[in-house]
Structures are given as C-alpha cells and as structure tokens.
Design an enzyme around this catalytic site. Structure first.
Site, PDB file in Angstrom:
ATOM      1  N   ASP A 127       0.846  -1.209   0.000  1.00 43.77           N
ATOM      2  CA  ASP A 127       0.000   0.000   0.000  1.00 43.77           C
ATOM      3  C   ASP A 127       0.873   1.248   0.000  1.00 43.77           C
ATOM      4  OD1 ASP A 127       0.474   1.101   2.726  1.00 43.77           O
ATOM      5  OD2 ASP A 127      -0.464  -0.742   3.430  1.00 43.77           O
ATOM      6  N   HIS A 132       8.392  -5.580  -1.219  1.00 42.17           N
ATOM      7  CA  HIS A 132       7.450  -6.495  -1.874  1.00 42.17           C
ATOM      8  C   HIS A 132       6.655  -5.812  -2.984  1.00 42.17           C
ATOM      9  CE1 HIS A 132       7.449  -9.397   1.845  1.00 42.17           C
ATOM     10  NE2 HIS A 132       8.531  -9.502   1.109  1.00 42.17           N
ATOM     11  N   GLY A 158       4.385  -4.325  13.374  1.00 35.67           N
ATOM     12  CA  GLY A 158       3.217  -4.948  12.743  1.00 35.67           C
ATOM     13  C   GLY A 158       3.535  -5.996  11.700  1.00 35.67           C
TER      14      GLY A 158
HETATM   15  P1  OAD Z   1       0.986 -10.776   8.594  1.00 33.40           P
HETATM   16  O1  OAD Z   1      -0.459 -10.812   8.310  1.00 33.40           O
HETATM   17  O2  OAD Z   1       1.742 -12.037   8.465  1.00 33.40           O
HETATM   18  O3  OAD Z   1       1.221 -10.232  10.072  1.00 33.40           O
HETATM   19  C1  OAD Z   1       0.593  -9.068  10.521  1.00 33.40           C
HETATM   20  C2  OAD Z   1       1.118  -8.750  11.887  1.00 33.40           C
HETATM   21  O4  OAD Z   1       0.542  -7.513  12.304  1.00 33.40           O
HETATM   22  C3  OAD Z   1       0.745  -9.777  12.964  1.00 33.40           C
HETATM   23  O5  OAD Z   1       1.915 -10.110  13.718  1.00 33.40           O
HETATM   24  C4  OAD Z   1      -0.278  -9.056  13.847  1.00 33.40           C
HETATM   25  O6  OAD Z   1      -0.182  -9.419  15.202  1.00 33.40           O
HETATM   26  C5  OAD Z   1       0.125  -7.610  13.651  1.00 33.40           C
HETATM   27  N1  OAD Z   1      -0.965  -6.654  13.838  1.00 33.40           N
HETATM   28  C6  OAD Z   1      -2.262  -6.758  13.457  1.00 33.40           C
HETATM   29  N2  OAD Z   1      -2.953  -5.648  13.753  1.00 33.40           N
HETATM   30  C7  OAD Z   1      -2.072  -4.807  14.363  1.00 33.40           C
HETATM   31  C8  OAD Z   1      -2.162  -3.497  14.906  1.00 33.40           C
HETATM   32  N3  OAD Z   1      -3.308  -2.823  14.898  1.00 33.40           N
HETATM   33  N4  OAD Z   1      -1.055  -2.946  15.449  1.00 33.40           N
HETATM   34  C9  OAD Z   1       0.118  -3.626  15.477  1.00 33.40           C
HETATM   35  N5  OAD Z   1       0.270  -4.862  14.974  1.00 33.40           N
HETATM   36  C10 OAD Z   1      -0.802  -5.447  14.417  1.00 33.40           C
HETATM   37  O7  OAD Z   1       1.620  -9.613   7.692  1.00 33.40           O
HETATM   38  P2  OAD Z   1       3.139  -9.370   7.308  1.00 33.40           P
HETATM   39  O8  OAD Z   1       4.047  -9.762   8.407  1.00 33.40           O
HETATM   40  O9  OAD Z   1       3.235  -7.996   6.779  1.00 33.40           O
HETATM   41  O10 OAD Z   1       3.953 -10.648   1.171  1.00 33.40           O
HETATM   42  O11 OAD Z   1       3.311 -10.386   6.117  1.00 33.40           O
HETATM   43  C11 OAD Z   1       4.526 -10.480   5.441  1.00 33.40           C
HETATM   44  C12 OAD Z   1       4.276 -10.737   3.985  1.00 33.40           C
HETATM   45  O12 OAD Z   1       3.453 -11.878   3.823  1.00 33.40           O
HETATM   46  C13 OAD Z   1       3.505  -9.650   3.264  1.00 33.40           C
HETATM   47  O13 OAD Z   1       4.313  -8.583   2.830  1.00 33.40           O
HETATM   48  C14 OAD Z   1       2.912 -10.367   2.115  1.00 33.40           C
HETATM   49  C15 OAD Z   1       2.455 -11.618   2.808  1.00 33.40           C
HETATM   50  O14 OAD Z   1       2.326 -12.715   1.999  1.00 33.40           O
HETATM   51  C16 OAD Z   1       3.686 -10.620  -0.138  1.00 33.40           C
HETATM   52  O15 OAD Z   1       2.587 -10.340  -0.564  1.00 33.40           O
HETATM   53  C17 OAD Z   1       4.867 -10.953  -0.983  1.00 33.40           C
END
Ligand code: OAD
Length: 237
Positions: free
Chosen positions: A97, A112, A179
C-alpha cells in the site's frame, strides 16, 4: 539532547490494519480466507490470470479510500525530525500500500513491490495505475495487449532492493519491526542480522510475532498507540 541515530524501520501489514486494510495471517487475514498459491505465486497467475487480476484490482479499490493512521504519521514525523538532527530513517516496508507516502514519508523502500504500479510481463515496463487490472490493457512501453500484472513480489520471486536494505542494516544504530508476523523471509531474518551486528532491536506489535524471542525489547499494543509513544521516546518528547 536527542542523539542523531540511523534507524532501520521494518513495517508489515499490522501498521495499516487500523486504516482498514486486512493483514495476511490474522483471523480475518487475506491468506486466512484466500489461497495464496492461487493469488500470490507466478504459477497461480499462469493458471488463472483473470482471477489474480481481479483480486489485486479489488485491493486497489479498497486502498483508494484508505487513509494513513497515527502510526504512519508518527513514522513520517520521525523521518523528518531525525533527518533534521543529522540522523536518518530507512523505512523498509513489506506493504504494497501507499499509506506511508500518503502520511508524508519521503523515502519508502517497498521490498514487496507496490499495488498501485502495473508491470508488463513482456517488457518489464511499469507505470502508476490505480484502476483495475484487465486483459484488455495495452502496455504503454511495448504496445502488447494482455500482459499486465501487479508490480508486487509473489512467493518464489526475489524481493526488491536487497542490496540497499543490506547496506542500511549495516549502517543502522537501531532496528525496529512494526506490525509484522515475522513469518516471511528474508524480512523475518533482518532482526537476527541486526543482532549479529550488535544493533539494539525492538518489536512493536499487537501481540507476539513468530520471532518475538529475537528482539531485545517488545512493545505490545495497537500500532496507532505504540508507534507514537516509541517515536516520542526516541525524539525526547
Ligand atoms: P501478517 O499478516 O503475516 O502479520 C501481521 C502482523 O501484524 C501480525 O503479527 C499481527 O499481530 C500484527 N498486527 C495486526 N494488527 C495490528 C495493529 N493494529 N497494530 C500492530 N500490529 C498489528 O503480515 P506481514 O508480516 O506484513 O507478502 O506479512 C509479510 C508478507 O506476507 C507480506 O508482505 C505479504 C504476505 O504474503 C507478499 O505479498 C509478498
């Protein structure tokens, strides 16, 4: 007196969750309810390009109305004020985003890719595109029809800007991950690299991430609260 620091910030989907964008692996996450093998791999795209284009077009539509939240704004403030002090903020995001940019952040490294960029699979030409991805689109660079895909990194593809990222990690005085679940490499491995380099590490997340044990410090709570608190602490508010 606030010290000028070189801060490496890694963000994930959690930083945009309170802007109304779904994360991937939480209970309402995109990969919890959709098959990532069909929607986020080159093989899935080859099997059914229409379905993949539809999925990313729908995400573009949601992004159009999403606004940056307090966490994005606090990080933009950190960049501005740390740069003025003679330090720096290297913002490496896994998010596709554009909410960091909408918050005023100047330098954002999208490892990404970017949802609002379309790429031609024929010539690799790319252009800003907020509308739907369709099979009828013509590449403005090579003129081929029907070769568009979102400029995002899929599983099995190389993340972008890895050389810049490695260099920034080596130059950092502080590493913070915000996050992100710590489940997708290479980003999930940055904290271990930072620690091996002797850099203090901090995690900000609503709950424990998969690699929470690798951090020196953990701040648990919603990004809209905790990021502002942490930025205030770094800037000596
Ligand atoms: P995830 O969905 O794996 O993890 C999201 C994280 O955000 C979790 O650890 C939640 O606990 C946390 N979270 C949720 N709401 C929150 C809030 N309000 N404040 C703080 N933390 C919060 O997402 P990513 O780690 O970004 O890749 O995923 C990594 C990659 O996997 C992404 O970039 C994407 C996905 O497949 C591609 O698309 C290549």
């Amino acid at each position: 007196m606030v010290q000028p620091l070189n801060i490496f910030v890694l963000t994930g989907a959690g930083v945009s969750a309170e802007s109304g964008l779904k994360t991937f692996r939480d209970s309402d996450g995109l990969w919890t309810h959709n098959d990532l093998a069909e929607l986020a791999t080159p093989e899935g795209f080859a099997r059914n390009p229409a379905r993949v284009r539809e999925f990313y077009s729908a995400r573009r539509k949601i992004l159009e109305i999403a606004a940056p939240n307090k966490a994005h704004l606090a990080l933009a403030r950190l960049e501005k004020e740390m740069t003025a002090l003679g330090g720096s903020v290297f913002l490496c995001t896994q998010n596709v985003d554009d909410l960091h940019e909408k918050a005023g952040h100047r330098r954002v490294v999208h490892m990404h890719g970017e949802l609002t960029v379309t790429r031609c699979t024929m010539c690799s030409g790319r252009w800003t595109d907020r509308g739907p991805l369709t099979a009828a689109q013509v590449c403005p660079e090579c003129g081929t029809v029907g070769t568009t895909r979102p400029h995002v990194v899929w599983f099995g593809e190389m993340p972008m800007f890895m050389d810049q990222i490695e260099q920034a990690l080596e130059e950092a005085d502080l590493f913070v991950a915000i996050g992100t679940s710590g489940s997708v490499y290479p980003a999930a491995g940055f904290v271990a690299e930072a620690r091996a380099l002797g850099i203090p590490t901090c995690e900000i997340n609503v709950t424990r991430s998969d690699n929470t044990h690798a951090f020196d410090r953990r701040l648990y709570g919603p990004a809209t609260e905790k990021v502002g608190q942490w930025v205030g602490e770094v800037l000596g508010d």
